[in-house]
Write an enzyme that holds these catalytic residues in place. Sequence first.
Site, PDB file in Angstrom:
ATOM      1  N   ASP A 111       4.150   9.858 -16.263  1.00 21.32           N
ATOM      2  CA  ASP A 111       3.137  10.881 -15.282  1.00 21.32           C
ATOM      3  C   ASP A 111       2.580  12.437 -16.624  1.00 21.32           C
ATOM      4  O   ASP A 111       1.881  11.998 -16.565  1.00 21.32           O
ATOM      5  CB  ASP A 111       4.495  11.495 -14.923  1.00 21.32           C
ATOM      6  CG  ASP A 111       4.532   9.931 -13.670  1.00 21.32           C
ATOM      7  OD1 ASP A 111       5.706   9.321 -14.425  1.00 21.32           O
ATOM      8  OD2 ASP A 111       4.440  10.528 -12.883  1.00 21.32           O
ATOM      9  N   GLU A 134      -0.628  16.812 -10.187  1.00 20.03           N
ATOM     10  CA  GLU A 134       0.620  17.000  -9.233  1.00 20.03           C
ATOM     11  C   GLU A 134       1.782  17.724 -10.130  1.00 20.03           C
ATOM     12  O   GLU A 134       2.555  18.282 -10.174  1.00 20.03           O
ATOM     13  CB  GLU A 134       0.861  15.130  -9.038  1.00 20.03           C
ATOM     14  CG  GLU A 134       2.614  15.147  -9.148  1.00 20.03           C
ATOM     15  CD  GLU A 134       2.895  13.858  -7.931  1.00 20.03           C
ATOM     16  OE1 GLU A 134       2.725  12.892  -8.337  1.00 20.03           O
ATOM     17  OE2 GLU A 134       4.274  13.939  -7.027  1.00 20.03           O
ATOM     18  N   ASP A 172      -3.666  12.836  -9.456  1.00 20.05           N
ATOM     19  CA  ASP A 172      -2.294  11.975  -9.556  1.00 20.05           C
ATOM     20  C   ASP A 172      -2.122  11.165 -10.325  1.00 20.05           C
ATOM     21  O   ASP A 172      -3.140  10.035 -10.460  1.00 20.05           O
ATOM     22  CB  ASP A 172      -1.624  11.026  -7.961  1.00 20.05           C
ATOM     23  CG  ASP A 172      -0.382  11.481  -8.050  1.00 20.05           C
ATOM     24  OD1 ASP A 172       0.157  11.579  -8.875  1.00 20.05           O
ATOM     25  OD2 ASP A 172      -0.148  11.159  -7.253  1.00 20.05           O
ATOM     26  N   ILE A 217      -0.264   9.458 -11.701  1.00 20.98           N
ATOM     27  CA  ILE A 217       0.682   8.638 -11.382  1.00 20.98           C
ATOM     28  C   ILE A 217       1.296   8.595 -10.337  1.00 20.98           C
ATOM     29  O   ILE A 217       2.037   9.383  -9.720  1.00 20.98           O
ATOM     30  CB  ILE A 217       1.942   8.387 -12.550  1.00 20.98           C
ATOM     31  CG1 ILE A 217       1.277   7.885 -13.971  1.00 20.98           C
ATOM     32  CG2 ILE A 217       2.388   6.587 -11.670  1.00 20.98           C
ATOM     33  CD1 ILE A 217       2.611   6.622 -15.027  1.00 20.98           C
ATOM     34  N   ASP A 218       0.714   8.354  -9.262  1.00 18.57           N
ATOM     35  CA  ASP A 218       0.763   7.607  -7.862  1.00 18.57           C
ATOM     36  C   ASP A 218       1.355   7.077  -7.336  1.00 18.57           C
ATOM     37  O   ASP A 218       1.477   5.255  -8.507  1.00 18.57           O
ATOM     38  CB  ASP A 218      -0.354   7.737  -6.834  1.00 18.57           C
ATOM     39  CG  ASP A 218      -0.551   7.982  -5.369  1.00 18.57           C
ATOM     40  OD1 ASP A 218       0.723   7.870  -5.222  1.00 18.57           O
ATOM     41  OD2 ASP A 218      -1.138   6.515  -4.888  1.00 18.57           O
ATOM     42  N   THR A 250       4.727   6.295  -8.573  1.00 20.24           N
ATOM     43  CA  THR A 250       5.770   6.626  -9.218  1.00 20.24           C
ATOM     44  C   THR A 250       6.852   5.404  -9.029  1.00 20.24           C
ATOM     45  O   THR A 250       7.202   4.778  -9.836  1.00 20.24           O
ATOM     46  CB  THR A 250       6.333   8.139  -9.948  1.00 20.24           C
ATOM     47  OG1 THR A 250       5.238   8.633 -10.001  1.00 20.24           O
ATOM     48  CG2 THR A 250       7.565   7.762 -11.022  1.00 20.24           C
ATOM     49  N   ASP A 260      -2.693  12.520  -3.322  1.00 21.74           N
ATOM     50  CA  ASP A 260      -2.313  11.401  -2.872  1.00 21.74           C
ATOM     51  C   ASP A 260      -3.398  10.736  -2.018  1.00 21.74           C
ATOM     52  O   ASP A 260      -3.556   9.100  -1.428  1.00 21.74           O
ATOM     53  CB  ASP A 260      -0.672  11.486  -2.180  1.00 21.74           C
ATOM     54  CG  ASP A 260       0.523  11.807  -3.160  1.00 21.74           C
ATOM     55  OD1 ASP A 260      -0.025  11.407  -4.330  1.00 21.74           O
ATOM     56  OD2 ASP A 260       0.904  11.883  -2.269  1.00 21.74           O
TER      57      ASP A 260
HETATM   58  P1  AMP Z   1       3.984   5.629  -1.620  1.00 22.25           P
HETATM   59  O1  AMP Z   1       3.475   4.381  -2.551  1.00 22.25           O
HETATM   60  O2  AMP Z   1       2.187   5.292  -0.687  1.00 22.25           O
HETATM   61  O3  AMP Z   1       4.680   4.838   0.381  1.00 22.25           O
HETATM   62  O4  AMP Z   1       3.490   6.989  -1.549  1.00 22.25           O
HETATM   63  C1  AMP Z   1       3.731   7.136  -2.491  1.00 22.25           C
HETATM   64  C2  AMP Z   1       3.300   8.727  -2.030  1.00 22.25           C
HETATM   65  O5  AMP Z   1       3.939   9.749  -1.794  1.00 22.25           O
HETATM   66  C3  AMP Z   1       4.180  10.220  -3.151  1.00 22.25           C
HETATM   67  O6  AMP Z   1       2.846  10.286  -4.269  1.00 22.25           O
HETATM   68  C4  AMP Z   1       4.126  11.649  -2.661  1.00 22.25           C
HETATM   69  O7  AMP Z   1       3.748  12.310  -3.009  1.00 22.25           O
HETATM   70  C5  AMP Z   1       4.686  10.695  -1.236  1.00 22.25           C
HETATM   71  N1  AMP Z   1       6.061  10.549  -0.944  1.00 22.25           N
HETATM   72  C6  AMP Z   1       7.097  11.387  -2.094  1.00 22.25           C
HETATM   73  N2  AMP Z   1       7.879  10.814  -0.896  1.00 22.25           N
HETATM   74  C7  AMP Z   1       7.640  11.099   0.871  1.00 22.25           C
HETATM   75  C8  AMP Z   1       8.288  11.219   2.168  1.00 22.25           C
HETATM   76  N3  AMP Z   1       9.864  10.836   2.191  1.00 22.25           N
HETATM   77  N4  AMP Z   1       7.638  10.979   3.286  1.00 22.25           N
HETATM   78  C9  AMP Z   1       6.460  10.951   2.759  1.00 22.25           C
HETATM   79  N5  AMP Z   1       5.347  10.218   1.491  1.00 22.25           N
HETATM   80  C10 AMP Z   1       6.709  10.890   0.418  1.00 22.25           C
HETATM   81 MG    MG Z   2       1.500  10.650  -5.953  1.00 22.32          MG
END
Ligand code: AMP
Ligand code: MG
Length: 323
Positions: free
Chosen positions: A42, A65, A118, A120-121, A123, A267
């Site tokens: 990251d 981020e 981001d 690493i989106d 992670t 994101d």
């Molecule tokens: P995803 O891979 O689409 O499920 O989402 C990844 C993103 O979800 C990350 O970049 C975080 O910013 C965000 N994230 C982390 N924890 C939470 C949470 N508890 N609720 C919603 N989004 C979250």
């Molecule tokens: Mg992200």
Amino acid sequence: MKKERQTAIAAVTAAARLCETVRQQRSQPLTKQDASPVTVADFGAQAIVCQALAANFPEDPVIGEEDSSMLQQPDRQEDLTRVVNLVRNILPQATPEEVLQWIDRGNNEIASRYWTLDPIDGTKGFIRGDQYAIALALVENGALKLGALGCPALPIDPSHPEGQKGVLFLAVRGEGTQMLSLGDPTPTPAKVNPTDDPQRLKLITSVESRHSDRDKQKALAAALGMTLPALRMDSQAKYAAVARGDADLYTRIPPPDRPNKRENIWDHAAGAIVLEEAGGQVTDLDGKPLDFSLGAKLTANRGIVASNGAIHDRVLQFTQQEN
Ligand code: AMP
Ligand code: MG
């Protein structure tokens, strides 16, 4: 946008290479203050992309981020050294001080023109060995102008999931979305599958069940008459999957325990323009366009609806009445 496009492709490709190197090393993740995981990749990816933006667009702020505070702690010296060594694979002369500065170039305030990153989106997906994305976007006057979404683990041919992997999606407003394989930069256009046939529609959702309201997503799929099982994928690779027709609908619905949850700009920015320029549509759950002019969060928007366009209004009929 020629220079912006070239810079974004080169920076995201280099960051993707760095991330894949770390994945091969199978190194242990670190933990941030908010308990979310972070890795040396990251930080390394943010340093690489911010260095490229600083060199080519020194006036442009970046909202990323990560920040370097964790790597500056005395007990994190080893991690800093690992990040510097990763960056040196790409920029051999980089010093630890420069790497920290590049990471912190990503901690600006938004302006009339800014980049959001981001590094690493997803992670959690990165650590699990699943999907993740390097997501970079350019915003001018609150509107998305360019998005580069590097998906190093995404199969080039979705019908051969075990085949060659690594796709970069590049969108410029008004010019469509191109797909470049990370090994072969010949572009091909990305297009949504504009179906509204319920039997063929596919929902795509997070792997992490806490990230969205699963029950409401199921109710929405039922209301649309969808019958196929939902795909599950980490990161903004979900936007890319809809953009090339692997899926048709991605929603983010705040869970019942956090109804006022607001999304981070990094994101969604790159993914949203990649999908829009491929013929899809992106709004919030109320049908409002995403407003990238307000800061690091989408404070004016509740949740996300990202679709192939053909079903967008029907989805909104459901999500608007749900509120
Ligand atoms: P995803 O891979 O689409 O499920 O989402 C990844 C993103 O979800 C990350 O970049 C975080 O910013 C965000 N994230 C982390 N924890 C939470 C949470 N508890 N609720 C919603 N989004 C979250
Ligand atoms: Mg992200």
